[in-house]
Design a protein around this motif. Structure first.
Motif, PDB file in Angstrom:
ATOM      1  N   PRO A  10       0.841  -1.204   0.000  1.00 55.17           N
ATOM      2  CA  PRO A  10       0.000   0.000   0.000  1.00 55.17           C
ATOM      3  C   PRO A  10       0.877   1.255   0.000  1.00 55.17           C
ATOM      4  N   THR A  11       0.451   2.241  -0.733  1.00 52.27           N
ATOM      5  CA  THR A  11       1.187   3.503  -0.786  1.00 52.27           C
ATOM      6  C   THR A  11       0.758   4.399   0.374  1.00 52.27           C
ATOM      7  N   LYS A  12       1.458   5.500   0.530  1.00 51.94           N
ATOM      8  CA  LYS A  12       1.070   6.466   1.568  1.00 51.94           C
ATOM      9  C   LYS A  12      -0.338   6.974   1.328  1.00 51.94           C
ATOM     10  N   SER A  13      -0.679   7.209   0.072  1.00 57.47           N
ATOM     11  CA  SER A  13      -2.030   7.707  -0.216  1.00 57.47           C
ATOM     12  C   SER A  13      -3.082   6.627   0.068  1.00 57.47           C
ATOM     13  N   ASP A  14      -2.748   5.358  -0.158  1.00 60.50           N
ATOM     14  CA  ASP A  14      -3.672   4.265   0.193  1.00 60.50           C
ATOM     15  C   ASP A  14      -3.907   4.238   1.696  1.00 60.50           C
ATOM     16  N   ARG A  15      -2.813   4.340   2.453  1.00 64.54           N
ATOM     17  CA  ARG A  15      -2.934   4.316   3.919  1.00 64.54           C
ATOM     18  C   ARG A  15      -3.730   5.516   4.418  1.00 64.54           C
ATOM     19  N   ALA A  16      -3.491   6.681   3.826  1.00 72.85           N
ATOM     20  CA  ALA A  16      -4.231   7.883   4.228  1.00 72.85           C
ATOM     21  C   ALA A  16      -5.712   7.740   3.905  1.00 72.85           C
ATOM     22  N   ARG A  17      -6.017   7.203   2.743  1.00 68.44           N
ATOM     23  CA  ARG A  17      -7.412   6.996   2.333  1.00 68.44           C
ATOM     24  C   ARG A  17      -8.110   5.998   3.274  1.00 68.44           C
ATOM     25  N   ASN A  18      -7.403   4.936   3.628  1.00 68.68           N
ATOM     26  CA  ASN A  18      -7.974   3.946   4.544  1.00 68.68           C
ATOM     27  C   ASN A  18      -8.169   4.517   5.944  1.00 68.68           C
ATOM     28  N   ALA A  23     -11.871   6.667  10.057  1.00 66.28           N
ATOM     29  CA  ALA A  23     -12.298   7.806  10.879  1.00 66.28           C
ATOM     30  C   ALA A  23     -13.751   8.186  10.588  1.00 66.28           C
ATOM     31  N   ASN A  24     -14.087   8.250   9.313  1.00 65.20           N
ATOM     32  CA  ASN A  24     -15.455   8.623   8.933  1.00 65.20           C
ATOM     33  C   ASN A  24     -16.466   7.573   9.380  1.00 65.20           C
ATOM     34  N   THR A  25     -16.122   6.305   9.209  1.00 61.13           N
ATOM     35  CA  THR A  25     -17.024   5.228   9.631  1.00 61.13           C
ATOM     36  C   THR A  25     -17.262   5.284  11.129  1.00 61.13           C
ATOM     37  N   SER A  49      -9.066  11.105  24.549  1.00 60.19           N
ATOM     38  CA  SER A  49      -8.109  11.632  23.573  1.00 60.19           C
ATOM     39  C   SER A  49      -7.799  10.607  22.482  1.00 60.19           C
ATOM     40  N   GLU A  50      -7.772   9.334  22.839  1.00 62.76           N
ATOM     41  CA  GLU A  50      -7.539   8.286  21.836  1.00 62.76           C
ATOM     42  C   GLU A  50      -8.717   8.194  20.871  1.00 62.76           C
ATOM     43  N   TRP A  51      -9.937   8.265  21.421  1.00 67.08           N
ATOM     44  CA  TRP A  51     -11.113   8.199  20.549  1.00 67.08           C
ATOM     45  C   TRP A  51     -11.151   9.405  19.605  1.00 67.08           C
ATOM     46  N   CYS A  52     -10.824  10.581  20.138  1.00 59.62           N
ATOM     47  CA  CYS A  52     -10.779  11.787  19.295  1.00 59.62           C
ATOM     48  C   CYS A  52      -9.741  11.620  18.192  1.00 59.62           C
ATOM     49  N   ALA A  53      -8.592  11.064  18.537  1.00 55.50           N
ATOM     50  CA  ALA A  53      -7.552  10.825  17.536  1.00 55.50           C
ATOM     51  C   ALA A  53      -8.036   9.830  16.481  1.00 55.50           C
ATOM     52  N   LEU A  54      -8.779   8.819  16.918  1.00 56.96           N
ATOM     53  CA  LEU A  54      -9.344   7.829  15.998  1.00 56.96           C
ATOM     54  C   LEU A  54     -10.263   8.501  14.981  1.00 56.96           C
ATOM     55  N   GLU A  55     -11.121   9.378  15.455  1.00 51.61           N
ATOM     56  CA  GLU A  55     -12.042  10.081  14.554  1.00 51.61           C
ATOM     57  C   GLU A  55     -11.327  11.136  13.702  1.00 51.61           C
ATOM     58  N   ALA A  56     -10.078  11.434  14.044  1.00 49.35           N
ATOM     59  CA  ALA A  56      -9.287  12.389  13.262  1.00 49.35           C
ATOM     60  C   ALA A  56      -8.336  11.697  12.289  1.00 49.35           C
ATOM     61  N   GLY A  57      -8.322  10.350  12.305  1.00 48.67           N
ATOM     62  CA  GLY A  57      -7.506   9.634  11.336  1.00 48.67           C
ATOM     63  C   GLY A  57      -6.414   8.744  11.891  1.00 48.67           C
ATOM     64  N   TRP A  58      -6.287   8.676  13.224  1.00 50.27           N
ATOM     65  CA  TRP A  58      -5.306   7.765  13.822  1.00 50.27           C
ATOM     66  C   TRP A  58      -5.786   6.337  13.663  1.00 50.27           C
ATOM     67  N   VAL A  59      -4.894   5.455  13.285  1.00 49.83           N
ATOM     68  CA  VAL A  59      -5.217   4.037  13.166  1.00 49.83           C
ATOM     69  C   VAL A  59      -4.413   3.296  14.230  1.00 49.83           C
ATOM     70  N   PRO A  60      -5.100   2.697  15.211  1.00 43.60           N
ATOM     71  CA  PRO A  60      -4.384   1.971  16.261  1.00 43.60           C
ATOM     72  C   PRO A  60      -3.598   0.795  15.693  1.00 43.60           C
ATOM     73  N   ASP A  61      -2.436   0.544  16.260  1.00 39.07           N
ATOM     74  CA  ASP A  61      -1.629  -0.603  15.847  1.00 39.07           C
ATOM     75  C   ASP A  61      -2.164  -1.896  16.437  1.00 39.07           C
ATOM     76  N   ALA A  62      -2.774  -1.805  17.610  1.00 36.88           N
ATOM     77  CA  ALA A  62      -3.223  -2.995  18.328  1.00 36.88           C
ATOM     78  C   ALA A  62      -4.575  -3.479  17.805  1.00 36.88           C
ATOM     79  N   LEU A  63      -4.606  -4.731  17.403  1.00 37.48           N
ATOM     80  CA  LEU A  63      -5.823  -5.336  16.886  1.00 37.48           C
ATOM     81  C   LEU A  63      -6.928  -5.361  17.940  1.00 37.48           C
TER      82      LEU A  63
END
Length: 87
Positions: A10-18, A23-25, A49-63
């Motif tokens: 995946p490219t950087k743009s793919d990761r950003a899009r995902n 975040a939107n979902t 703060s983690e939930w806010c980051a999630l809705e702003a585009g942060w993707v947690p590493d932990a499954l």
């Protein structure tokens, strides 16, 4: 019949899009459940703060974090990226 294989990373743009799709979902589903950010974070065992980051585009590493988010939003884990919700 041909079978396509994904061989490219995946490219950087793919990761950003995902990340944006996640975040939107998360935000739309939380709002459709009439759930506050604080309530969702609490149910998922996360900091606000983690939930806010999630809705702003942060993707947690932990499954397990992603699974907790999916459970909180009453979604199947694989539906976090914007696929239809389970009924």
């Amino acid at each position: 019949m041909s079978i396509l294989k994904m061989t490219n990373k995946p490219t950087k743009s793919d990761r950003a899009r995902n990340a944006l799709a996640l975040a939107n979902t998360v935000q739309r589903r939380r709002e459709s459940l009439h759930m506050s950010i604080e309530g969702a974070a609490d149910l998922a065992g996360m900091q606000v703060s983690e939930w806010c980051a999630l809705e702003a585009g942060w993707v947690p590493d932990a499954l397990d974090v992603l699974r907790a988010v999916a459970d909180t939003l009453e979604l199947g884990y694989l539906h976090l990226g914007g696929c239809p919700t389970r009924s």
